[in-house]
Design a protein around this motif. Sequence first.
Motif, PDB file in Angstrom:
ATOM      1  N   ILE A   8       4.717 -52.092  -5.988  1.00 44.93           N
ATOM      2  CA  ILE A   8       2.720 -51.193  -6.380  1.00 44.93           C
ATOM      3  C   ILE A   8       3.579 -50.890  -7.482  1.00 44.93           C
ATOM      4  O   ILE A   8       2.209 -51.479  -8.388  1.00 44.93           O
ATOM      5  CB  ILE A   8       2.791 -49.851  -5.542  1.00 44.93           C
ATOM      6  CG1 ILE A   8       2.382 -50.153  -4.564  1.00 44.93           C
ATOM      7  CG2 ILE A   8       1.793 -49.290  -5.950  1.00 44.93           C
ATOM      8  CD1 ILE A   8       1.274 -51.692  -3.675  1.00 44.93           C
ATOM      9  N   ILE A  43      -1.385 -56.746  -3.291  1.00 50.71           N
ATOM     10  CA  ILE A  43      -1.207 -55.502  -2.678  1.00 50.71           C
ATOM     11  C   ILE A  43      -1.290 -55.275  -0.999  1.00 50.71           C
ATOM     12  O   ILE A  43      -0.895 -54.732  -0.585  1.00 50.71           O
ATOM     13  CB  ILE A  43      -2.414 -54.335  -2.838  1.00 50.71           C
ATOM     14  CG1 ILE A  43      -2.239 -54.320  -4.712  1.00 50.71           C
ATOM     15  CG2 ILE A  43      -2.648 -53.063  -2.681  1.00 50.71           C
ATOM     16  CD1 ILE A  43      -3.512 -53.446  -5.782  1.00 50.71           C
ATOM     17  N   GLN A  46       1.950 -56.816   0.425  1.00 47.68           N
ATOM     18  CA  GLN A  46       2.790 -55.973  -0.148  1.00 47.68           C
ATOM     19  C   GLN A  46       2.469 -54.702   1.461  1.00 47.68           C
ATOM     20  O   GLN A  46       3.310 -54.034   2.673  1.00 47.68           O
ATOM     21  CB  GLN A  46       3.052 -54.410  -1.313  1.00 47.68           C
ATOM     22  CG  GLN A  46       3.034 -55.539  -1.803  1.00 47.68           C
ATOM     23  CD  GLN A  46       4.410 -54.479  -2.167  1.00 47.68           C
ATOM     24  OE1 GLN A  46       5.624 -54.458  -1.590  1.00 47.68           O
ATOM     25  NE2 GLN A  46       5.617 -55.481  -3.061  1.00 47.68           N
ATOM     26  N   TRP A  67       1.699 -43.852   1.359  1.00 46.62           N
ATOM     27  CA  TRP A  67       0.828 -44.853   0.217  1.00 46.62           C
ATOM     28  C   TRP A  67       0.574 -44.233  -0.665  1.00 46.62           C
ATOM     29  O   TRP A  67       0.309 -44.481  -1.668  1.00 46.62           O
ATOM     30  CB  TRP A  67      -0.168 -45.073   1.174  1.00 46.62           C
ATOM     31  CG  TRP A  67       0.645 -46.362   2.212  1.00 46.62           C
ATOM     32  CD1 TRP A  67       0.632 -46.485   3.835  1.00 46.62           C
ATOM     33  CD2 TRP A  67       1.200 -47.673   2.323  1.00 46.62           C
ATOM     34  NE1 TRP A  67       1.006 -47.371   4.132  1.00 46.62           N
ATOM     35  CE2 TRP A  67       1.559 -48.008   2.746  1.00 46.62           C
ATOM     36  CE3 TRP A  67       1.324 -48.291   0.665  1.00 46.62           C
ATOM     37  CZ2 TRP A  67       2.169 -49.843   3.268  1.00 46.62           C
ATOM     38  CZ3 TRP A  67       1.625 -49.453   0.871  1.00 46.62           C
ATOM     39  CH2 TRP A  67       2.328 -50.063   2.053  1.00 46.62           C
ATOM     40  N   TYR A  70       2.772 -43.184  -3.307  1.00 49.67           N
ATOM     41  CA  TYR A  70       3.598 -44.448  -4.234  1.00 49.67           C
ATOM     42  C   TYR A  70       2.231 -45.094  -5.106  1.00 49.67           C
ATOM     43  O   TYR A  70       2.563 -45.344  -6.242  1.00 49.67           O
ATOM     44  CB  TYR A  70       3.634 -45.330  -2.837  1.00 49.67           C
ATOM     45  CG  TYR A  70       4.713 -44.588  -2.224  1.00 49.67           C
ATOM     46  CD1 TYR A  70       5.890 -44.601  -3.138  1.00 49.67           C
ATOM     47  CD2 TYR A  70       5.273 -45.480  -0.976  1.00 49.67           C
ATOM     48  CE1 TYR A  70       7.070 -44.667  -1.973  1.00 49.67           C
ATOM     49  CE2 TYR A  70       5.769 -44.514  -0.130  1.00 49.67           C
ATOM     50  CZ  TYR A  70       7.156 -44.762  -0.824  1.00 49.67           C
ATOM     51  OH  TYR A  70       8.186 -44.234   0.429  1.00 49.67           O
ATOM     52  N   PHE A  71       1.053 -45.145  -4.282  1.00 50.08           N
ATOM     53  CA  PHE A  71       0.183 -45.610  -5.423  1.00 50.08           C
ATOM     54  C   PHE A  71      -0.269 -44.016  -6.704  1.00 50.08           C
ATOM     55  O   PHE A  71      -0.763 -44.485  -7.470  1.00 50.08           O
ATOM     56  CB  PHE A  71      -1.805 -44.984  -5.222  1.00 50.08           C
ATOM     57  CG  PHE A  71      -1.794 -46.960  -4.570  1.00 50.08           C
ATOM     58  CD1 PHE A  71      -2.006 -47.811  -4.797  1.00 50.08           C
ATOM     59  CD2 PHE A  71      -0.891 -47.120  -2.847  1.00 50.08           C
ATOM     60  CE1 PHE A  71      -1.953 -49.308  -4.172  1.00 50.08           C
ATOM     61  CE2 PHE A  71      -1.340 -48.208  -1.686  1.00 50.08           C
ATOM     62  CZ  PHE A  71      -2.040 -49.292  -2.708  1.00 50.08           C
ATOM     63  N   ALA A  74       2.690 -44.985  -8.856  1.00 52.71           N
ATOM     64  CA  ALA A  74       1.885 -46.385  -9.666  1.00 52.71           C
ATOM     65  C   ALA A  74       1.624 -46.197 -11.115  1.00 52.71           C
ATOM     66  O   ALA A  74       1.439 -46.893 -12.232  1.00 52.71           O
ATOM     67  CB  ALA A  74       1.719 -47.202  -8.840  1.00 52.71           C
TER      68      ALA A  74
END
Length: 104
Positions: A8, A43, A46, A67, A70-71, A74
């Motif tokens: 990501i 994306i 992934q 999730w 993680y975003f 990023a």
Amino acid sequence: MIFITSGICQVFNQVNARWLETKNVFKGIHKNKLFLRIIGMTIILQMVVVEFLKKFTDTESLSLGQWGAYFGIAVLSWPIGWVVKCIPVSDKPFVVHLSSLVEF
């Protein structure tokens, strides 16, 4: 965790790398449909790899909160990239500065 975080982060870094000298990396992003499709597909792939190809990649399903985390990690690459682009860079190569310090 490392697999999805690096994947990501690479996707978000692609946005930063569109214009190396420009601070506003989002300028004209909506005009480049191919770039947006590539980002979207990356994306999606992934997510498919992590959620559905668990045995092949030896991963575990992630919760919605994971999730999001993680975003969130990023997304930090965008302000970091902006700060790095604000650092002035000399036109001379770095080696030229070193040669003046070391005499042969």
